[in-house]
Write a protein that holds these residues in place. Structure first.
Motif, PDB file in Angstrom:
ATOM      1  N   SER A 128       0.851  -1.190   0.000  1.00  0.00           N
ATOM      2  CA  SER A 128       0.000   0.000   0.000  1.00  0.00           C
ATOM      3  C   SER A 128       0.886   1.239   0.000  1.00  0.00           C
ATOM      4  N   ILE A 129       0.785   2.053  -1.045  1.00  0.00           N
ATOM      5  CA  ILE A 129       1.653   3.201  -1.237  1.00  0.00           C
ATOM      6  C   ILE A 129       0.822   4.459  -1.415  1.00  0.00           C
ATOM      7  N   SER A 130       1.167   5.498  -0.657  1.00  0.00           N
ATOM      8  CA  SER A 130       0.478   6.773  -0.800  1.00  0.00           C
ATOM      9  C   SER A 130       0.905   7.440  -2.103  1.00  0.00           C
ATOM     10  N   THR A 131      -0.054   7.897  -2.875  1.00  0.00           N
ATOM     11  CA  THR A 131       0.242   8.542  -4.161  1.00  0.00           C
ATOM     12  C   THR A 131      -0.107  10.021  -4.142  1.00  0.00           C
ATOM     13  N   GLY A 132      -0.113  10.629  -2.973  1.00  0.00           N
ATOM     14  CA  GLY A 132      -0.426  12.051  -2.889  1.00  0.00           C
ATOM     15  C   GLY A 132       0.625  12.908  -3.565  1.00  0.00           C
ATOM     16  N   ASP A 133       1.882  12.468  -3.537  1.00  0.00           N
ATOM     17  CA  ASP A 133       2.974  13.174  -4.195  1.00  0.00           C
ATOM     18  C   ASP A 133       3.186  12.555  -5.567  1.00  0.00           C
ATOM     19  N   LEU A 134       3.112  13.364  -6.616  1.00  0.00           N
ATOM     20  CA  LEU A 134       3.241  12.855  -7.981  1.00  0.00           C
ATOM     21  C   LEU A 134       4.606  12.243  -8.246  1.00  0.00           C
ATOM     22  N   ARG A 135       5.615  12.635  -7.464  1.00  0.00           N
ATOM     23  CA  ARG A 135       6.955  12.106  -7.694  1.00  0.00           C
ATOM     24  C   ARG A 135       7.145  10.724  -7.085  1.00  0.00           C
ATOM     25  N   VAL A 136       6.185  10.244  -6.294  1.00  0.00           N
ATOM     26  CA  VAL A 136       6.298   8.928  -5.673  1.00  0.00           C
ATOM     27  C   VAL A 136       6.045   7.852  -6.724  1.00  0.00           C
ATOM     28  N   ILE A 137       6.897   6.818  -6.728  1.00  0.00           N
ATOM     29  CA  ILE A 137       6.736   5.700  -7.652  1.00  0.00           C
ATOM     30  C   ILE A 137       5.688   4.759  -7.077  1.00  0.00           C
ATOM     31  N   SER A 138       4.554   4.681  -7.722  1.00  0.00           N
ATOM     32  CA  SER A 138       3.437   3.905  -7.197  1.00  0.00           C
ATOM     33  C   SER A 138       3.482   2.444  -7.618  1.00  0.00           C
ATOM     34  N   SER A 139       4.167   2.134  -8.721  1.00  0.00           N
ATOM     35  CA  SER A 139       4.247   0.755  -9.192  1.00  0.00           C
ATOM     36  C   SER A 139       5.070  -0.090  -8.219  1.00  0.00           C
ATOM     37  N   ILE A 140       4.474  -1.174  -7.700  1.00  0.00           N
ATOM     38  CA  ILE A 140       5.177  -2.044  -6.757  1.00  0.00           C
ATOM     39  C   ILE A 140       6.392  -2.679  -7.420  1.00  0.00           C
ATOM     40  N   GLU A 141       6.220  -3.148  -8.664  1.00  0.00           N
ATOM     41  CA  GLU A 141       7.331  -3.776  -9.375  1.00  0.00           C
ATOM     42  C   GLU A 141       8.442  -2.767  -9.651  1.00  0.00           C
ATOM     43  N   GLY A 142       8.054  -1.539 -10.036  1.00  0.00           N
ATOM     44  CA  GLY A 142       9.048  -0.501 -10.300  1.00  0.00           C
ATOM     45  C   GLY A 142       9.816  -0.116  -9.049  1.00  0.00           C
ATOM     46  N   ARG A 143       9.115  -0.034  -7.923  1.00  0.00           N
ATOM     47  CA  ARG A 143       9.770   0.302  -6.656  1.00  0.00           C
ATOM     48  C   ARG A 143      10.782  -0.774  -6.269  1.00  0.00           C
ATOM     49  N   LYS A 144      10.369  -2.032  -6.371  1.00  0.00           N
ATOM     50  CA  LYS A 144      11.276  -3.122  -6.010  1.00  0.00           C
ATOM     51  C   LYS A 144      12.513  -3.121  -6.896  1.00  0.00           C
ATOM     52  N   SER A 145      12.318  -2.908  -8.182  1.00  0.00           N
ATOM     53  CA  SER A 145      13.441  -2.920  -9.114  1.00  0.00           C
ATOM     54  C   SER A 145      14.399  -1.766  -8.857  1.00  0.00           C
ATOM     55  N   MET A 146      13.843  -0.571  -8.607  1.00  0.00           N
ATOM     56  CA  MET A 146      14.679   0.596  -8.339  1.00  0.00           C
ATOM     57  C   MET A 146      15.423   0.456  -7.014  1.00  0.00           C
ATOM     58  N   LEU A 147      14.756  -0.086  -6.000  1.00  0.00           N
ATOM     59  CA  LEU A 147      15.410  -0.307  -4.711  1.00  0.00           C
ATOM     60  C   LEU A 147      16.524  -1.345  -4.824  1.00  0.00           C
ATOM     61  N   LYS A 148      16.314  -2.358  -5.642  1.00  0.00           N
ATOM     62  CA  LYS A 148      17.339  -3.377  -5.842  1.00  0.00           C
ATOM     63  C   LYS A 148      18.566  -2.788  -6.525  1.00  0.00           C
ATOM     64  N   LEU A 149      18.329  -1.917  -7.507  1.00  0.00           N
ATOM     65  CA  LEU A 149      19.442  -1.258  -8.190  1.00  0.00           C
ATOM     66  C   LEU A 149      20.187  -0.335  -7.230  1.00  0.00           C
ATOM     67  N   ALA A 150      19.450   0.411  -6.415  1.00  0.00           N
ATOM     68  CA  ALA A 150      20.087   1.311  -5.450  1.00  0.00           C
ATOM     69  C   ALA A 150      20.869   0.532  -4.399  1.00  0.00           C
ATOM     70  N   GLU A 151      20.355  -0.626  -3.995  1.00  0.00           N
ATOM     71  CA  GLU A 151      21.068  -1.455  -3.014  1.00  0.00           C
ATOM     72  C   GLU A 151      22.414  -1.905  -3.575  1.00  0.00           C
ATOM     73  N   ARG A 152      22.432  -2.294  -4.837  1.00  0.00           N
ATOM     74  CA  ARG A 152      23.704  -2.687  -5.468  1.00  0.00           C
ATOM     75  C   ARG A 152      24.654  -1.509  -5.553  1.00  0.00           C
ATOM     76  N   MET A 153      24.131  -0.341  -5.841  1.00  0.00           N
ATOM     77  CA  MET A 153      24.957   0.854  -5.909  1.00  0.00           C
ATOM     78  C   MET A 153      25.611   1.151  -4.560  1.00  0.00           C
ATOM     79  N   VAL A 154      24.834   1.081  -3.479  1.00  0.00           N
ATOM     80  CA  VAL A 154      25.360   1.369  -2.139  1.00  0.00           C
ATOM     81  C   VAL A 154      26.385   0.322  -1.729  1.00  0.00           C
ATOM     82  N   THR A 155      26.074  -0.945  -1.989  1.00  0.00           N
ATOM     83  CA  THR A 155      27.003  -2.021  -1.627  1.00  0.00           C
ATOM     84  C   THR A 155      28.322  -1.876  -2.368  1.00  0.00           C
ATOM     85  N   SER A 156      28.251  -1.529  -3.655  1.00  0.00           N
ATOM     86  CA  SER A 156      29.460  -1.350  -4.451  1.00  0.00           C
ATOM     87  C   SER A 156      30.286  -0.180  -3.942  1.00  0.00           C
ATOM     88  N   PHE A 157      29.634   0.909  -3.598  1.00  0.00           N
ATOM     89  CA  PHE A 157      30.350   2.073  -3.065  1.00  0.00           C
ATOM     90  C   PHE A 157      31.058   1.726  -1.761  1.00  0.00           C
TER      91      PHE A 157
END
Length: 720
Positions: A468-497
């Motif tokens: 359940s994701i609040s969509t009051g802010d237009l910049r929030v990514i509401s797609s569950i699949e998109g959020r998971k994919s973006m978070l996974k990419l960011a996690e790899r970025m942080v781990t690599s750094f």
């Protein structure tokens, strides 16, 4: 100032930005005794010379022999079934009040004992036969010396004719028996060798490491140098694990006098070392000369299921990912016991790990340890670590973990209560002066840092599985699949750094022969077919510096897009706008953002930047990487982000010690300032075989120094 020409010098291929453990004493005696017989007399301990009376009393307290009833019952069971299965061991352990691992190793030692007794008996027979053969050989030699020799074999014909059948048979068998005796005697010598006392104690007068600079990129790979333990070591490891679990449980729940208040103004406690030595001092051995004790305990409630927490701690990959700012690398050497089917109750893992502070200037800590997981009650688990570095006599570790770990208690609604105990003895040789207050405060590797990181990561994990994701802010990514994919990419970025910013000596990076200044570390790496990295020559530069401004101020300045143009030279003064973001917890600074750089430079127009910012009471990070627009659209659609190439850069911001106030005025190191590490990774050539030019090194060196100057000027201007 950097202009467009400098940007092109930095990036001859700048288009890449657009694509972007309670074993008893007699168990060990079964392995160590020369004759492998059961002992009913006094205990046999192996102690280093010149131990004090206090140490001897402490060591004596360490061992708890099995009771006569326990031994009698296991002896009877052994006669019927010398190889019990898991269920039989579990039933027997429950009946006798022992750990399953203790039962397992008792039967293992008993089988070894019986085998050794049989082979010792064979050795005795062979020895008697050999004595008889030696007497016969003496008679033969005397006879040969007074008789005619056979021209064919060189033997005395007279002596041979006088031999009986038995004499001839013994002569024929002489050579074979001798070989057999030597083989069996060799086995007996090997299997009855006693355990060296150095397995228990690191010598207090051992030579210490001196210096770290120069070893940073040239030392051997610690994790790969760890070999599996011998069979003789395993009972020792089990004993250490069981006693370590007992110590951890007591330390996690004890109050005064073991733990005393740090001061009248805080709820933090510090270890009473004298009381600790009185209770546990003989279990691991004396503190090595020159080592400093770091002991801390912190409790917190985190939003994560207790079983999930246990899974993370027992998996080296998950553990090093969740705690990537602390654990730069980790590996499981061997699984001595996997635990009960379906969970980790009774699991015993041998692990090695490298611990870091995110700075190329601070030496890492390397440890070889046993991790023991045990369910202590309904919904209560404990995970204990005990150092095994002294089982490696050829190594001289700079740090030793006394029993450390955590108690995990299940709470309603997916929450867990964590009580973390961190107890380390370390040689701080090589730690830069400006990092000493951080170490002295316990914020570098103490329990507070572990728990704060776990709390923050538990919120991040909750975000990744939210439906359940609040969509009051237009910049929030509401797609569950998109959020998971973006978070996974960011996690790899942080781990690599985090894996590349520390002082690990075993990365694939090598030091350049060109000096980049005393305060800057520059290394290069050639990438070919590495997943998630662009092919070519990558240059990395990192430095750490101190600034008399609170970490929160520095963190807010670096993470906000409005102030990015004041320090980000590569954006070339372009307007930075946030396109989308994912909140990662209660703190507004914990988020993953997708930024667009609108620049007049056509080569940078609409460049996208993936950024993750995270903060807690022990430190903060702002990490980012340019990403390809097309690839990012695919990621936002929910596709697997593993193929997206990233070269993460960014900042690690640590407090310079416990926060202090001098009338609200911050003046000196350790009074509330910040320790900042800046790190860049830049693709200088897309051809992996290309040679790195001196100009590229000089340019990157200028880039990092200019960035530091800009940050100093901007932050100090806003916080005079």
């Amino acid at each position: 100032m950097f202009d467009q020409d400098m940007f092109h010098a930095l990036h001859p291929h700048h288009h890449m930005f657009d694509m972007a453990f309670n074993t008893s004493e007699n168990e060990l005696e079964d392995v160590r005794d020369d004759d492998f017989e059961s002992k009913s007399g006094p205990e046999i301990t192996f102690e280093p010379p010149c131990e004090s009376e206090h140490q001897q009393r402490a060591k004596k307290r360490r061992y708890n022999r099995h009771t006569h009833h326990q031994i009698q019952e296991m002896e009877a069971f052994f006669k019927e079934c010398p190889h019990p299965d898991d269920k039989q061991r579990m039933d027997l352990s429950r009946e006798l009040g022992l750990e399953p691992l203790q039962v397992k190793f008792w039967f293992q030692n008993k089988r070894t004992q019986m085998k050794a007794q049989q082979e010792r008996h064979e050795n005795a027979i062979l020895k008697a036969e050999n004595e008889k053969l030696r007497a016969e050989n003496t008679r033969y030699r005397e006879a040969f010396a007074h008789s005619t020799c056979c021209p064919n074999c060189g033997s005395s014909a007279t002596a041979l004719g006088e031999m009986s059948f038995d004499d001839q048979h013994l002569r024929i068998e002489n050579s074979r028996l001798r070989d057999e005796m030597e083989r069996m005697s060799g086995y007996g010598l090997k299997s009855t060798k006693s355990v060296p006392s150095s397995y228990y104690h690191l010598p207090s007068n051992a030579p210490q490491s001196s210096g770290f600079v120069g070893e940073m990129y040239g030392a051997c790979d610690f994790l790969r140098s760890i070999s599996r333990p011998s069979e003789a070591d395993k009972p020792i490891i089990v004993e250490l694990a069981v006693s370590g679990m007992e110590e951890l449980s007591r330390m996690a729940q004890a109050g005064e006098p073991l733990w005393v208040p740090a001061d009248t103004k805080s709820s933090e406690v510090v270890l009473n070392e004298a009381e600790y030595l009185s209770c546990f001092g003989g279990r691991v051995g004396p503190k090595p000369l020159g080592f400093r004790t770091e002991a801390s305990r912190v409790s917190a409630i985190v939003f994560m299921n207790h079983i999930k927490l246990v899974d993370i701690l027992m998996d080296a990959t998950q553990w090093s990912t969740v705690f990537c700012g602390i654990v730069s690398r980790a590996s499981t050497v061997e699984v001595l016991s996997p635990g009960l089917p379906g969970n980790f109750n009774g699991a015993l893992y041998l692990m090695s790990a490298e611990f870091q502070v995110p700075s190329p200037l601070v030496p890492t800590r390397e440890n070889y340890f046993v991790r023991y997981c045990k369910q202590q009650g309904d919904g209560v688990w404990a995970v204990a670590d005990v150092s095994l570095d002294t089982l490696r006599p050829c190594s001289m570790p700079r740090t030793r973990r006394r029993p450390s770990g955590c108690l995990i208690q299940q709470l309603p609604n997916g929450y867990s209560k964590i009580t973390w105990v961190e107890h380390v003895e370390a040689d701080e040789t090589g730690v830069p002066t400006m990092y000493r207050p951080l170490f002295n405060s316990g914020l570098a590797f103490g329990a507070k840092r572990w728990v704060a990181t776990l709390d923050r990561q538990s919120e991040r994990f909750a975000t990744s599985i939210a439906t359940s994701i609040s969509t009051g802010d237009l910049r929030v990514i509401s797609s569950i699949e998109g959020r998971k994919s973006m978070l996974k990419l960011a996690e790899r970025m942080v781990t690599s750094f985090c894996a590349g910013v520390g002082a690990s000596s075993v990365h694939a990076w090598t030091a350049l022969p060109i000096a980049a200044g005393d305060d800057v570390r520059v290394v290069t790496r050639k990438s070919t077919d590495e997943p998630g990295r662009p092919p070519g020559v990558v240059l990395s530069a990192a430095t750490s510096f101190w600034i008399p401004v609170p970490p929160k101020v520095v963190f807010d300045f670096l993470r906000k897009e409005k102030s990015r143009s004041e320090w980000d030279i590569l954006s070339n003064g372009g307007l930075v706008q946030e396109m989308a973001h994912i909140a990662n917890g209660r703190h507004s600074g914990n988020c993953v953002s997708l930024l667009r750089v609108n620049s007049a430079n056509s080569s940078q127009s609409n460049m996208l930047i993936l950024q993750e910012s995270c903060t807690d009471c022990t430190g903060s990070y702002v990490i980012y990487a340019p990403v390809d627009t097309v690839a990012m659209n695919v990621v936002l659609s929910g596709c697997d982000p593993d193929y997206v190439a990233l070269l993460p850069s960014g900042f690690a911001i640590l407090p310079d010690g416990p926060a202090g106030a001098n009338g609200g005025e911050i003046l000196e190191l350790g009074s509330g300032g910040s320790l900042i590490t800046v790190a860049f990774q830049i693709l200088v050539d897309s051809v992996p075989t290309a040679r790195l030019s001196i100009g590229s090194v000089a340019t990157v060196n200028s880039l990092i120094k200019c960035t530091v100057e800009r940050i100093r000027a901007a932050v100090m201007r806003e916080n005079p």
